[in-house]
Design a protein around this motif. Structure first.
Motif, PDB file in Angstrom:
ATOM      1  N   VAL A 179      -4.593  -5.876  -3.190  1.00  0.00           N
ATOM      2  CA  VAL A 179      -5.854  -6.597  -2.975  1.00  0.00           C
ATOM      3  C   VAL A 179      -5.590  -8.076  -2.721  1.00  0.00           C
ATOM      4  O   VAL A 179      -6.143  -8.675  -1.788  1.00  0.00           O
ATOM      5  N   VAL A 180      -4.734  -8.689  -3.517  1.00  0.00           N
ATOM      6  CA  VAL A 180      -4.423 -10.116  -3.357  1.00  0.00           C
ATOM      7  C   VAL A 180      -3.772 -10.385  -2.008  1.00  0.00           C
ATOM      8  O   VAL A 180      -4.139 -11.329  -1.301  1.00  0.00           O
ATOM      9  N   ILE A 181      -2.825  -9.562  -1.636  1.00  0.00           N
ATOM     10  CA  ILE A 181      -2.132  -9.747  -0.352  1.00  0.00           C
ATOM     11  C   ILE A 181      -3.117  -9.633   0.804  1.00  0.00           C
ATOM     12  O   ILE A 181      -3.128 -10.470   1.709  1.00  0.00           O
ATOM     13  N   PHE A 182      -3.977  -8.619   0.775  1.00  0.00           N
ATOM     14  CA  PHE A 182      -4.952  -8.466   1.858  1.00  0.00           C
ATOM     15  C   PHE A 182      -6.021  -9.557   1.818  1.00  0.00           C
ATOM     16  O   PHE A 182      -6.564  -9.928   2.866  1.00  0.00           O
TER      17      PHE A 182
ATOM     18  N   ALA B 280      -2.100  -1.827  -7.135  1.00  0.00           N
ATOM     19  CA  ALA B 280      -3.452  -1.948  -6.579  1.00  0.00           C
ATOM     20  C   ALA B 280      -3.875  -3.413  -6.534  1.00  0.00           C
ATOM     21  O   ALA B 280      -4.392  -3.893  -5.521  1.00  0.00           O
ATOM     22  N   GLY B 281      -3.648  -4.120  -7.629  1.00  0.00           N
ATOM     23  CA  GLY B 281      -4.031  -5.540  -7.696  1.00  0.00           C
ATOM     24  C   GLY B 281      -3.286  -6.401  -6.700  1.00  0.00           C
ATOM     25  O   GLY B 281      -3.879  -7.247  -6.030  1.00  0.00           O
ATOM     26  N   SER B 282      -1.977  -6.171  -6.588  1.00  0.00           N
ATOM     27  CA  SER B 282      -1.200  -6.979  -5.659  1.00  0.00           C
ATOM     28  C   SER B 282      -1.579  -6.662  -4.215  1.00  0.00           C
ATOM     29  O   SER B 282      -1.589  -7.548  -3.364  1.00  0.00           O
TER      30      SER B 282
ATOM     31  N   VAL C 176       0.838  -1.204   0.000  1.00  0.00           N
ATOM     32  CA  VAL C 176       0.000   0.000   0.000  1.00  0.00           C
ATOM     33  C   VAL C 176       0.870   1.250   0.000  1.00  0.00           C
ATOM     34  O   VAL C 176       0.574   2.226  -0.703  1.00  0.00           O
ATOM     35  N   SER C 177       1.964   1.214   0.762  1.00  0.00           N
ATOM     36  CA  SER C 177       2.845   2.389   0.778  1.00  0.00           C
ATOM     37  C   SER C 177       3.486   2.618  -0.590  1.00  0.00           C
ATOM     38  O   SER C 177       3.663   3.764  -1.007  1.00  0.00           O
ATOM     39  N   THR C 178       3.818   1.550  -1.310  1.00  0.00           N
ATOM     40  CA  THR C 178       4.360   1.741  -2.667  1.00  0.00           C
ATOM     41  C   THR C 178       3.268   2.227  -3.616  1.00  0.00           C
ATOM     42  O   THR C 178       3.545   2.973  -4.545  1.00  0.00           O
TER      43      THR C 178
END
Length: 168
Positions: A143-146, A139-141, A127-129
């Motif tokens: 969402v996947v991580i969360f 944004a996609g990554s 999110v910080s990046t």
């Protein structure tokens, strides 16, 4: 036969493996959700899945101990081990009293807790990046991580409930 499935609940996974065996398919191999089965007599085996305390050095002692009781080591992934025993040899339970079941579920819960913490920190970093450079990949990554963090949190809560029920 090969089947891809993704399980987070070892009890559901055990149930499914035993149902497959009731249909005449014995687990031969497992790797990252890919199960390889071979034909067997219907209901020939009873399957159990265990989470070892650690994988370094623990595996060989554990497998040798289990083999003494007629239990066959089938496959492993990281610290998860897949075991089976001939159904004709009688009951096959790894944890027979509630205290050992509680300790087993605490180990599994802590495994998911560690994964949750890693995912949460990775998500915060992502999110910080994203705030530095707005793009679809970030944004996609995120969402996947969360999403994975949420799945792991759900498993933590589920195992907390199982632990609480066993302690009553």
């Amino acid at each position: 036969m090969k089947i891809f499935r993704w399980y987070y609940d070892k009890d559901k996974e055990e149930k499914w493996l035993n149902q497959m065996c009731e249909k005449g398919y014995a687990l031969k191999r497992f790797f990252l959700g890919l199960y390889t089965f071979e034909p067997c007599e219907k209901g020939e085996y009873v399957y159990r899945i265990d989470l070892l305390h650690n994988w370094e050095g623990d595996k060989y002692d554990y497998v040798s101990f289990m083999e003494e009781y007629g239990v066959e080591y089938v496959a492993q992934w990281y610290r998860w081990v897949f075991l089976r025993k001939k159904a004709a040899d009688g009951a096959f339970d790894l944890y027979t009293d509630s205290a050992s079941q509680v300790q087993h579920y605490i180990r599994i819960r802590n495994f998911f807790l560690a994964a949750f913490i890693v995912e949460l920190f990775a998500g915060l970093i992502e999110v910080s990046t994203f705030t530095l450079e707005v793009n679809g990949f970030n944004a996609g990554s995120s969402v996947v991580i969360f999403l994975f963090a949420g799945i792991f949190l759900g498993m933590i809560l589920k195992y907390n409930k199982k632990i609480k029920q066993l302690r009553i």
